[in-house]
Design an enzyme around this catalytic site. Structure first.
Site, short mmCIF file in Angstrom:
data_model
loop_
_atom_site.label_atom_id
_atom_site.label_comp_id
_atom_site.label_asym_id
_atom_site.label_seq_id
_atom_site.Cartn_x
_atom_site.Cartn_y
_atom_site.Cartn_z
N GLU A 190 0.68 -7.16 -10.05
CA GLU A 190 1.64 -6.07 -9.84
C GLU A 190 1.50 -5.16 -11.05
O GLU A 190 2.26 -5.24 -12.00
CB GLU A 190 3.06 -6.63 -9.70
CG GLU A 190 3.94 -5.84 -8.76
CD GLU A 190 4.49 -4.56 -9.38
OE1 GLU A 190 5.50 -4.05 -8.89
OE2 GLU A 190 3.92 -4.06 -10.36
N GLU A 199 -1.10 2.54 -14.59
CA GLU A 199 -1.18 1.34 -15.43
C GLU A 199 -2.58 0.74 -15.45
O GLU A 199 -2.78 -0.39 -15.88
CB GLU A 199 -0.17 0.28 -14.95
CG GLU A 199 1.27 0.67 -15.22
CD GLU A 199 2.26 -0.44 -14.90
OE1 GLU A 199 1.81 -1.58 -14.67
OE2 GLU A 199 3.47 -0.15 -14.87
#
Length: 718
Positions: A190, A199
């Site tokens: 995740e 990210e």
């Protein structure tokens, strides 16, 4: 050309930029980490009142008290994410469906270990009595050392410490045969942000498929798809179109002069926003459309581009593209998790606006790199006409946050600033003026309004960028750079040599500091700190603007925000109570403790309601050196409801007559407020209601510590 994109944030999340978002074509973090080895990490500590920063060392085996760990993690988004029950449930279902036999599972970005524990339990290795590796292997990869320490505690509490192998490294530092015995059969992860890619999703997946995973691995999630929707929104466009807004102000100040439309632009292409708060201010101009699809089960490409023909569903002006993403967590496509705004039942990008008519087709070009997605709307206007007012690619540009663009274009704000400056300058014949913060607006104003003033701008964040900007717009604003000087210094403790042996007559600031976008309101009291450092070179009758800051507060009902910061117990059957203190949770903690004050745009925080009148907590007098301040007051509730905490902000009084003040409360959209959530919500009512069990007033006591810049708030309900 399309120039701004907003992406949406999930309504249940308020700190974590995971969903509705904004792209603005055309940051400085408060904290950062530098891993030195598996035993040590450097944490960057930022001092907001001085602008200084230093690296502090966190040792692997150091027994750090929870009170010391808390500041490192309490302001992160981990708690908000873990409180997202829809997300947690979707991952649990998908992992149970995917991990059906003993195998090697790799969890990248393990956090508290929730996905690792789900995987271990799914294949039977969650049995604390089982021998290591007898029922499969789970490798939890987490690079952030403070989180690794918390991860170990969570695994210990759940009796799974022996079954999950923790590696304190970045995933692209892992080596098969060194860190892990073999390539992994299953990847769970995740590592998604509001934009999906921010990210490092793509490079992480590329490295994993190249070196860490078997061929054709099982993955959770299985696929991510980005979607968009054309919208018209005047309020969103204010975050971008400074040229048009300052033209309406007609005050003679040109931050974006004609012919230099691109000299001052928005800070980031992608901008996270809770778009549900704008539902009534957005006109939908198209149906939702698919943009990109990213398959986790295969190696992704670093770059991608697509062109879409989108049919307008109504007449309007395209100011923005709202974009969001949807996760398909299982291979069969039965388990999904969406970050779409509520009006979709599934983030945003703005432009100067292209008019469209119902039935007309709009051509949208979308590109993605390894870490971001950008968009352009292509109109029929010839390129030479579109670009005639833009700078060449090599010319200088100053980049500011979108809220600063909106503030600089706000006519009321500009009028307040200009009025206060005119009044101050009228009292000085040939003043020496120091702009202590990063306000290019105030520097331009003084130079424009006074031909006799000499301006020294410190620009602690912008530095030489501010100087380049001033040189570029000087002629358009009718002043000579002979009267403006940008001091190329990192310090604010100036001497008489810096001021050419002249005392400072006028010290001004907005106050605004470049790079401090996510800070608490009272951390802009850096202006007061710098005023104190400049004290030796200030004249006896110096005018200081703002002359004071007033800390204001209001009791609030904030059920959605409080829920996102609520303490954790069992998450899909796994005990997480051990993380509450460290992550700054509120409510039902073992030793009742309120979390830290955190910065929020309150208007974006879901359901909100003011329960008291706005009241003054304390004042900060800038005519005197910075000092410890205290204040208290009895506040009566004016509306019944459930009090979840207090909103706090600073109103800046610009003149000694107290006639001009810049307000930054919850109704002001472009300022963040500080929020102090209660450990336990309190039922409140008015004196007139008199219902049993309801509090009708609260005593607020607060103190400000200038050595740390921290505000301590205490309250007693009665």
């Amino acid at each position: 050309m399309l120039s701004v994109i907003y992406k949406t944030l999930n309504p249940s999340l308020y700190l974590r930029a995971k969903t509705h978002l904004i792209w603005i074509p055309h940051s400085l973090k408060l904290t950062a980490t530098r891993t030195m080895s598996t035993q040590r990490v450097f944490q960057l500590k930022f001092e907001p009142l001085t602008g200084n920063s230093e690296w502090i060392v966190i040792e692997e085996n150091e027994d750090v008290p929870e009170s010391s760990q808390a500041p490192l993690l309490a302001t992160t988004s981990y708690l908000d994410m873990l409180n997202d029950s829809c997300r947690n449930r979707a991952y649990r279902l998908a992992i149970n469906k995917t991990v059906t036999k003993p195998c090697h599972v790799l969890d990248i970005g393990a956090g508290t270990g929730l996905l690792s524990m789900m995987a271990a339990q799914a294949m039977g290795s969650g049995d604390s009595t089982a021998q290591p590796n007898s029922k499969g292997t789970v490798t939890a990869c987490e690079s952030y050392l403070p989180m690794v320490k918390l991860l170990r505690k969570v695994l210990h509490v759940n009796g799974m410490g022996r079954n999950i192998n923790i590696i304190n490294k970045r995933s692209d530092e892992l080596e098969v045969g060194v860190d892990i015995v073999s390539r992994a059969d299953v990847l769970v992860s995740e590592i998604l942000d509001s934009e999906l890619l921010g990210e490092g999703l793509i490079p992480t997946l590329q490295h994993a498929h190249d070196t860490l995973l078997v061929e054709n691995p099982l993955v959770v999630p299985f696929r991510a798809t980005t979607y968009g929707q054309l919208v018209e929104s005047t309020s969103l466009w204010k975050l971008h179109d400074l040229h048009t807004n300052e033209a309406k102000a007609s005050d003679g100040i040109h931050l974006v002069p004609t012919g230099l439309h691109s000299i001052l632009r928005v800070k980031s292409q992608q901008y996270a926003m809770h778009c549900d708060a704008l539902t009534n201010e957005i006109k939908l101009l198209s149906e939702p459309f698919k943009i990109f699809e990213f398959d986790f089960w295969k190696r992704p490409d670093s770059h991608g581009e697509t062109e879409l023909q989108i049919e307008a569903t109504t007449d309007g002006r395209v100011n923005a593209v709202v974009s969001w993403w949807v996760l398909q967590l299982d291979r069969e496509g039965t388990i999904f998790y969406s970050t779409a705004p509520r009006w979709i039942s599934s983030p945003i990008n703005t432009s100067k606006g292209m008019s469209v008519c119902k039935g007309e087709e709009v051509l949208l070009n979308a590109c993605h790199t390894e870490t971001s997605i950008s968009y352009n709307l292509k109109s029929q206007v010839p390129k030479t006409e579109v670009n005639q007012n833009n700078l060449n690619a090599g010319d200088f540009q100053l980049i500011l946050p979108p809220e600063r663009i909106a503030i600089y274009g706000d006519g009321e704000w500009r009028l307040c600033m200009l009025t206060a400056l005119r009044n101050a300058l009228s009292q000085k014949a040939e003043p020496l003026c120091v702009v202590a913060d990063d306000s290019v607006f105030l520097t331009l104003c003084v130079a424009h309004l006074s031909k006799t003033a000499h301006v020294l701008s410190l620009f602690p964040g912008l530095r030489d960028k501010g100087a380049q900007y001033l040189e570029a717009v000087a002629d358009a604003n009718g002043f000579s750079m002979d009267h403006v000087e940008v001091l190329q210094k990192t310090k604010t403790c100036l001497t008489m040599d810096d001021t050419h042996q002249k005392k400072v007559d006028l010290l001004i600031g907005e106050p605004y500091y470049y790079g401090n976008d996510g800070m608490l309101p009272w951390q802009n009291l850096r202006f007061w700190k710098e005023r104190t450092m400049l004290d030796p070179i200030l004249s006896k009758d110096v005018l200081i603007m703002p002359c004071k800051g007033i800390l204001k507060a209001c009791a609030m009902s904030l059920p959605d925000l409080w829920k996102s910061r609520h303490s954790l117990s069992k998450i899909e059957g796994f005990d997480h109570a051990v993380v509450n203190t460290t992550l700054g949770a509120c409510g039902d903690v073992s030793s009742p403790k309120e979390g830290p004050c955190l910065p929020f745009f309150i208007w974006q925080c879901g359901q909100i309601k003011e329960l008291s009148e706005v009241f003054t907590v304390m004042e900060f007098d800038h005519s005197k050196p910075i000092s410890r301040c205290q204040g208290k007051g009895l506040v009566e509730f004016t509306e019944p409801g459930i009090c979840h905490g207090f909103a706090l902000w600073i109103d800046w009084v610009m003149d000694v007559e107290n006639s001009i003040a810049l307000l930054s409360g919850p109704d002001k959209r472009y300022w963040k407020q500080g929020v102090k959530l209660l450990a336990t919500p309190v039922a409140v009512g008015t004196k007139e209601s008199g219902r049993t069990g309801e509090c009708c007033s609260t005593l607020i006591e607060a103190s400000f510590d200038p050595s740390s810049g921290e505000l301590n708030l205490q309250h007693t309900f009665s």
